[in-house]
Design an enzyme around this catalytic site. Structure first.
Site, PDB file in Angstrom:
ATOM      1  CG  HIS B 114      -1.890   0.980   1.407  1.00 26.60           C
ATOM      2  ND1 HIS B 114      -1.620   2.273   1.790  1.00 26.60           N
ATOM      3  CD2 HIS B 114      -3.220   0.914   1.227  1.00 26.60           C
ATOM      4  CE1 HIS B 114      -2.761   2.950   1.827  1.00 26.60           C
ATOM      5  NE2 HIS B 114      -3.744   2.151   1.492  1.00 26.60           N
ATOM      6  CG  ASP B 193       0.709  -2.418   6.144  1.00 26.78           C
ATOM      7  OD1 ASP B 193      -0.226  -2.570   6.948  1.00 26.78           O
ATOM      8  OD2 ASP B 193       0.604  -1.783   5.074  1.00 26.78           O
ATOM      9  CD  GLN B 196      -6.652  -4.667   3.707  1.00 25.43           C
ATOM     10  OE1 GLN B 196      -7.558  -5.458   4.010  1.00 25.43           O
ATOM     11  NE2 GLN B 196      -6.894  -3.422   3.369  1.00 25.43           N
ATOM     12  CE  LYS B 219      -7.021  -0.451   6.149  1.00 19.68           C
ATOM     13  NZ  LYS B 219      -7.721   0.026   4.958  1.00 19.68           N
ATOM     14  CB  CYS B 361      -3.611   3.216  -1.596  1.00 22.18           C
ATOM     15  SG  CYS B 361      -4.877   4.398  -1.208  1.00 22.18           S
TER      16      CYS B 361
HETATM   17  C1  LIG Z   1      -2.180  -2.948   3.508  1.00 23.81           C
HETATM   18  C2  LIG Z   1      -2.557  -1.583   3.988  1.00 23.81           C
HETATM   19  N1  LIG Z   1      -1.644  -0.817   4.591  1.00 23.81           N
HETATM   20  C3  LIG Z   1      -1.937   0.397   5.051  1.00 23.81           C
HETATM   21  C4  LIG Z   1      -3.181   0.942   4.916  1.00 23.81           C
HETATM   22  C5  LIG Z   1      -3.431   2.330   5.412  1.00 23.81           C
HETATM   23  O1  LIG Z   1      -4.317   2.329   6.463  1.00 23.81           O
HETATM   24  P1  LIG Z   1      -4.839   3.707   7.052  1.00 23.81           P
HETATM   25  O2  LIG Z   1      -5.525   4.398   5.932  1.00 23.81           O
HETATM   26  O3  LIG Z   1      -5.775   3.313   8.139  1.00 23.81           O
HETATM   27  O4  LIG Z   1      -3.661   4.452   7.532  1.00 23.81           O
HETATM   28  C6  LIG Z   1      -4.171   0.200   4.291  1.00 23.81           C
HETATM   29  C7  LIG Z   1      -5.525   0.762   4.120  1.00 23.81           C
HETATM   30  O5  LIG Z   1      -6.114   0.817   3.097  1.00 23.81           O
HETATM   31  C8  LIG Z   1      -3.852  -1.088   3.813  1.00 23.81           C
HETATM   32  O6  LIG Z   1      -4.763  -1.839   3.176  1.00 23.81           O
END
Ligand SMILES: Cc1ncc(COP(=O)(O)O)c(C=O)c1O
Lengths: 132, 403
Positions: B114, B193, B196, B219, B361
């Site tokens: 992401h 990270d 998900q 999430k 993203c």
């Molecule tokens: C794999 C991953 N990392 C990071 C994020 C970013 O999360 P946040 O928007 O809550 O900071 C997301 C959210 O879409 C994600 O799917």
């Protein structure tokens, strides 16, 4: 909910007007929307204060394609002064497009949210860039 | 199938809603929504400052939440830092770990990240003249680890990877990857990270072996505005502060300031008190259902979805990622004939079917896959076979309109 994909819109998407390449173009530009990968190449032949001919190519969604098709149809062969303000600076003439968001939405005859608005306005951006 | 829809009031207010965007943010159960209201009605007060009882109660609830998060991932409470979201947790790391990055150092990430786990490291590498190495994927959308041995060197300071891809749905074999990396260079800092992963897969940080993990409450059925950064205690102690201000200090005089110990050192300013307190309810909710049930439900739905979409649309639909349902979560991203993802999601929306379109993203991944954009339907515990059927019907409508 009624569909924004009305017949005229779909017709311009499936059979876009002024689609293709313009061999004797004297101005060209490309504009894209990285969010959805849409891309429009716009070519015009400018002569005697008129867009004598205009073509576009590229790939896009229904909204951006139909919007481009409708806009090219609208401006073709019209005096620039009907949709532009003439600007002379340092003896150089440029044209500021005066068409706006509301004009495009009326042309498309749809109501859309902020994300799709970008799609609809893509050809207008291209035109502004071309005439600047 | 879990009879879960009744726990989510949004379905009462929108009976026709087919929500297929849980990868962006999950819906909230009634227990979480009620708790939000309850906090403001009963003991709204700032935390960690005042002596009066209301503030003490709020502080206690706030710390209870920290303990609940710690228990949820088998960590210690003082290893849990509250941030605003995953993005902030990762930026905190890029900023603080970044202070020790030197020209020529290597930072490793992957092509399936992401943007929030890609851009901070790309920018850090640029600033510090460090090298950014990117792990590729194979044809099935799994990390290509064939040259890991070569990639990780003594110069590799940071490896940062997603546990689960938000586009491909792939579950990366994170524990074994971490083990391999630590074998090659035990000093490499490893960041996961887990945004998900965390509502789909039970995480035990002690067994995982990472140094830091980041995720977001929104999430996992919790409120927005709450991010979590877990870090190994000694790693957190060694990091400099990120934001300066109230709450994070021990003593301030005109010339100098001393800072609190972690996690408080990283929690400057008034946090999302209410949301953090309420987050505990979301964790309880997940625990009440149980990961075993969540996974079973999700695998049933995703298996049905994969099967049905392929049966109905044959070669017209191209589903990204592995077909092995044991290696993926309920994220189903696809391209559908030549139809534009924006048009697909717009037409689906006419029947109250919520999917995402665009690059989600993850532009480097889409470039890698030679796709300008894609359409993503993501499933969670409140989704049913019927939702899949509605999606299929919606896609048939897309065909009918755009053909
Ligand atoms: C794999 C991953 N990392 C990071 C994020 C970013 O999360 P946040 O928007 O809550 O900071 C997301 C959210 O879409 C994600 O799917």
């Amino acid at each position: 909910m009624s569909s924004i994909y009305h017949d005229i819109l779909l017709d311009h998407y499936k059979n876009p007007r002024n689609f293709g390449n313009l061999k004797n173009a004297n101005k060209k530009t490309t504009i894209s929307n990285p969010v959805c990968g849409d891309k429009i190449n716009m070519m015009i032949r400018l002569k005697g204060g008129k867009i004598k001919d205009i073509k576009f190519s590229g790939q896009g969604c229904v909204i951006s394609t139909a919007s481009t098709s409708l806009l090219t149809e609208y401006i073709k062969n019209k005096p620039l002064t009907t949709f532009c303000k003439k600007v002379v600076r340092d003896k150089k003439t440029s044209y500021m497009v005066t068409l706006d968001k509301d004009f495009i939405l009326e042309l498309l005859n749809i109501h859309i949210g902020p994300v799709r608005l970008k799609c609809a306005l893509l050809p207008l951006e291209a035109l502004k860039k071309l005439l600047k | 199938m879990l009879p879960i829809k009744q726990d989510f009031p949004i379905f009462k207010n929108n009976p026709d809603l087919i929500y297929l965007d849980s990868a962006a943010t999950s819906l909230k159960p009634k227990s979480v929504i009620d708790a939000l209201c309850m906090y403001y009605e009963k003991y709204s007060a700032n935390v960690g400052r005042a002596i009066y009882k209301l503030s003490q109660d709020a502080t206690q609830a706030y710390e209870d939440s920290r303990s609940a998060v710690a228990e949820f991932i088998s960590a210690d409470p003082d290893e849990i830092v509250f941030t605003r979201n995953t993005t902030e947790s990762l930026n905190l790391l890029a900023y603080t770990l970044g202070k020790n990055i030197k020209p020529g150092d290597k930072i490793v990430t992957s092509i399936m990240e992401h943007h929030s786990n890609f851009v901070p490291w790309q920018q850090l590498a640029k600033q510090k003249k460090a090298q950014l190495n990117i792990i590729d994927i194979d044809d099935e959308g799994r990390l290509d680890l064939s040259n890991l041995q070569k990639l990780i060197t003594q110069k590799t300071k940071i490896v940062t990877l997603t546990y689960v891809s938000n586009v491909l749905g792939t579950i990366n074999p994170i524990a074994s990857i971490i083990k391999k990396i630590k074998q090659i260079n035990p000093k490499t800092t490893i960041i996961i990270d887990a945004a998900q992963a965390v509502s789909h897969i039970p995480i035990n940080v002690k067994r995982l072996g990472a140094d830091f993990i980041a995720f977001s409450a929104h999430k996992m059925f919790g409120p927005t505005g709450v991010g979590i950064l877990w870090g190994k205690k000694e790693k957190l102690i060694n990091l400099p502060p990120y934001l300066f201000g109230g709450e994070m200090i021990e003593e301030v005089n005109i010339k100098n300031t001393t800072f609190k110990d972690p996690p408080y050192k990283f929690e400057a300013g008034t946090p999302s008190i209410t949301e953090i307190i309420v987050f505990k309810q979301a964790l309880s909710y997940i625990q009440k259902i149980g990961f075993e049930n969540i996974q079973k439900h999700e695998q049933q739905v995703i298996e049905y979805a994969l099967h049905t979409l392929q049966k109905e649309f044959k070669n017209n639909i191209k589903i990204l990622g592995t077909k092995n349902i044991k290696q993926r979560i309920g994220v189903l991203t696809f391209s559908f004939a030549h139809y534009h993802p924006h048009d697909i999601s717009q037409i689906l929306d006419e029947d109250h079917i919520c999917v995402r379109s665009g690059h989600h993203c993850a532009m480097p991944l889409h470039t890698r896959l030679k796709l300008p954009a894609s359409t993503r339907a993501s499933f969670h515990i409140y989704n049913s076979y019927e939702d899949v059927d509605k999606l299929v019907a919606g896609l048939k409508k897309v065909e009918k309109i755009l053909q």
